[in-house]
Design an enzyme around this catalytic site. Structure first.
Site, PDB file in Angstrom:
ATOM      1  N   ASN A   1       0.879  -1.174   0.000  1.00 55.10           N
ATOM      2  CA  ASN A   1       0.000   0.000   0.000  1.00 55.10           C
ATOM      3  C   ASN A   1       0.914   1.220   0.000  1.00 55.10           C
ATOM      4  O   ASN A   1       1.433   1.610   1.037  1.00 55.10           O
ATOM      5  CB  ASN A   1      -0.910  -0.019   1.241  1.00 55.10           C
ATOM      6  CG  ASN A   1      -1.796   1.215   1.310  1.00 55.10           C
ATOM      7  OD1 ASN A   1      -1.813   2.032   0.394  1.00 55.10           O
ATOM      8  ND2 ASN A   1      -2.548   1.352   2.395  1.00 55.10           N
ATOM      9  N   TRP A   2       1.086   1.779  -1.184  1.00 57.08           N
ATOM     10  CA  TRP A   2       2.022   2.912  -1.304  1.00 57.08           C
ATOM     11  C   TRP A   2       1.461   4.195  -0.709  1.00 57.08           C
ATOM     12  O   TRP A   2       2.167   5.195  -0.595  1.00 57.08           O
ATOM     13  CB  TRP A   2       2.366   3.148  -2.784  1.00 57.08           C
ATOM     14  CG  TRP A   2       3.356   2.180  -3.356  1.00 57.08           C
ATOM     15  CD1 TRP A   2       3.960   1.113  -2.714  1.00 57.08           C
ATOM     16  CD2 TRP A   2       3.882   2.175  -4.703  1.00 57.08           C
ATOM     17  NE1 TRP A   2       4.809   0.457  -3.583  1.00 57.08           N
ATOM     18  CE2 TRP A   2       4.781   1.094  -4.795  1.00 57.08           C
ATOM     19  CE3 TRP A   2       3.670   2.979  -5.823  1.00 57.08           C
ATOM     20  CZ2 TRP A   2       5.477   0.805  -5.980  1.00 57.08           C
ATOM     21  CZ3 TRP A   2       4.354   2.696  -7.007  1.00 57.08           C
ATOM     22  CH2 TRP A   2       5.246   1.621  -7.069  1.00 57.08           C
ATOM     23  N   LYS A   3       0.147   4.173  -0.395  1.00 58.29           N
ATOM     24  CA  LYS A   3      -0.511   5.377   0.126  1.00 58.29           C
ATOM     25  C   LYS A   3      -0.267   6.552  -0.834  1.00 58.29           C
ATOM     26  O   LYS A   3      -0.312   6.329  -2.047  1.00 58.29           O
ATOM     27  CB  LYS A   3      -0.052   5.637   1.563  1.00 58.29           C
ATOM     28  CG  LYS A   3      -0.258   4.372   2.439  1.00 58.29           C
ATOM     29  CD  LYS A   3      -0.128   4.571   3.898  1.00 58.29           C
ATOM     30  CE  LYS A   3      -0.390   3.245   4.609  1.00 58.29           C
ATOM     31  NZ  LYS A   3      -0.306   3.322   6.058  1.00 58.29           N
TER      32      LYS A   3
ATOM     33  N   GLU B   1      -5.648  -4.994  10.426  1.00 62.27           N
ATOM     34  CA  GLU B   1      -4.706  -3.888  10.580  1.00 62.27           C
ATOM     35  C   GLU B   1      -4.984  -3.145  11.882  1.00 62.27           C
ATOM     36  O   GLU B   1      -5.835  -2.238  11.914  1.00 62.27           O
ATOM     37  CB  GLU B   1      -4.853  -2.908   9.411  1.00 62.27           C
ATOM     38  CG  GLU B   1      -4.416  -3.468   8.081  1.00 62.27           C
ATOM     39  CD  GLU B   1      -3.822  -2.392   7.169  1.00 62.27           C
ATOM     40  OE1 GLU B   1      -2.817  -2.676   6.529  1.00 62.27           O
ATOM     41  OE2 GLU B   1      -4.356  -1.268   7.106  1.00 62.27           O
TER      42      GLU B   1
ATOM     43  N   SER C   1       3.138  -2.091  10.319  1.00 60.71           N
ATOM     44  CA  SER C   1       4.564  -2.093  10.688  1.00 60.71           C
ATOM     45  C   SER C   1       5.325  -3.359  10.301  1.00 60.71           C
ATOM     46  O   SER C   1       6.255  -3.749  10.998  1.00 60.71           O
ATOM     47  CB  SER C   1       4.716  -1.858  12.189  1.00 60.71           C
ATOM     48  OG  SER C   1       4.277  -0.568  12.512  1.00 60.71           O
TER      49      SER C   1
ATOM     50  N   HIS D   1      -9.776   1.145   4.566  1.00 61.29           N
ATOM     51  CA  HIS D   1      -8.512   1.372   5.274  1.00 61.29           C
ATOM     52  C   HIS D   1      -8.729   2.332   6.439  1.00 61.29           C
ATOM     53  O   HIS D   1      -9.539   3.263   6.339  1.00 61.29           O
ATOM     54  CB  HIS D   1      -7.467   1.938   4.308  1.00 61.29           C
ATOM     55  CG  HIS D   1      -6.084   1.898   4.891  1.00 61.29           C
ATOM     56  ND1 HIS D   1      -5.624   2.875   5.739  1.00 61.29           N
ATOM     57  CD2 HIS D   1      -5.100   0.977   4.789  1.00 61.29           C
ATOM     58  CE1 HIS D   1      -4.396   2.555   6.131  1.00 61.29           C
ATOM     59  NE2 HIS D   1      -4.057   1.411   5.561  1.00 61.29           N
TER      60      HIS D   1
ATOM     61  N   GLY E   1       2.753  -1.003   4.300  1.00 59.91           N
ATOM     62  CA  GLY E   1       2.786   0.418   3.983  1.00 59.91           C
ATOM     63  C   GLY E   1       4.208   0.899   3.767  1.00 59.91           C
ATOM     64  O   GLY E   1       4.810   0.702   2.706  1.00 59.91           O
ATOM     65  N   GLY E   2       4.783   1.545   4.793  1.00 56.71           N
ATOM     66  CA  GLY E   2       6.101   2.171   4.692  1.00 56.71           C
ATOM     67  C   GLY E   2       7.172   1.313   4.031  1.00 56.71           C
ATOM     68  O   GLY E   2       7.892   1.783   3.129  1.00 56.71           O
TER      69      GLY E   2
END
Ligand code: 13P
Length: 245
Positions: free
Chosen positions: A7-9, A164, A205, A93, A226-227
């Protein structure tokens, strides 16, 4: 099959960077592509261009409208995604729930995804905190799942649920810790018991450093990242870890 989804956001900021990242992920995961499914959920603006960059890696959107078509400024429809050849779409989300998306709204989006044969990645876990006890968490997840899935029957392989726990989403690489892998596995087992047709994955995370503690639990059927999905080395480590277990 397990699913590792990025998920590159709202990242990266340029098409060049998006192409570079996607291409590194496509080439670096050749050997794993028959063992796990890999998806990149990217900003809408990159979807068309990245179709030419990735092949075994699939593309996904991060959101879609609950409406079929019409006067909805700034929205993207399920049909538009379908016609572009997109397979996955993230629904519910926590970062969108925080903007006011409620269970009914999310349920309408799921019905739309189902009607147009998109594969939703339904996120649950918004509202939990570090102090939430297991029983209370199970209650909250049950409520979110029942509300979202009311009146929709996904066939086996047609739905992914992402657990999540919103409080431990990193907001960037390396700033938070995932829920203990044992706890994650228990929560996922709980969800899986209720929705055996769904694939259930973990997201919050996950990094290349901690992924092995999660992937060794077979019940965890993948990750929504994500990150760490903005760093090809980290993301490829995560893919490889889930592919080898
Ligand atoms: P992080 O991996 O950055 O914690 O984000 C998780 C997430 O929100 C995936 O959808």
């Amino acid at each position: 099959m397990r699913l590792i989804a990025a998920n590159w956001k709202m990242n990266p900021q340029t098409m060049e960077e998006a192409r570079r990242l996607a291409s590194q992920m496509e080439h670096g995961s050749m050997h794993e592509s028959h063992k796990v499914e890999i998806a990149l959920c990217v900003p809408f603006v990159f979807l068309t261009a990245l179709k030419h960059t990735v092949h075994h890696v699939k593309l996904g959107a991060q959101n879609m409208s609950e409406h079929e078509k019409g006067p909805h400024t700034g929205e993207i429809s399920a049909l538009q995604l379908k016609h572009l050849g997109i397979k996955y779409v993230i629904v519910g989300h926590s970062e969108r729930r925080a903007l006011g998306e409620d269970d009914e709204f999310i349920s309408n989006k799921l019905k739309m995804a189902h009607a147009h044969k998109l594969h939703p990645i339904l996120c649950v876990g918004y509202g939990t905190t570090q102090k939430t006890m297991f029983t209370a968490e199970k209650k909250l997840l049950t409520k979110q799942l029942q509300a979202a899935l009311k009146g929709v029957n996904f066939e086996r392989g047609g739905l992914t649920i992402a657990y999540e726990p919103a409080w431990t989403i990193s907001r960037g690489l390396g700033t938070a810790k995932p829920v203990a892998a044992e706890r994650s596995a228990s929560v996922i087992e709980f969800i899986k018991d209720k929705y055996p047709e769904a694939r259930v994955i973990y997201g919050a995370s996950v990094t290349g450093e901690n992924v092995d503690t999660l992937s060794r639990f077979r019940v965890i059927e993948g990750a929504l990242v994500g990150g760490a999905s903005l760093d090809a080395i980290q993301f490829l480590k995560i893919i490889k870890s889930f592919a080898k277990e």
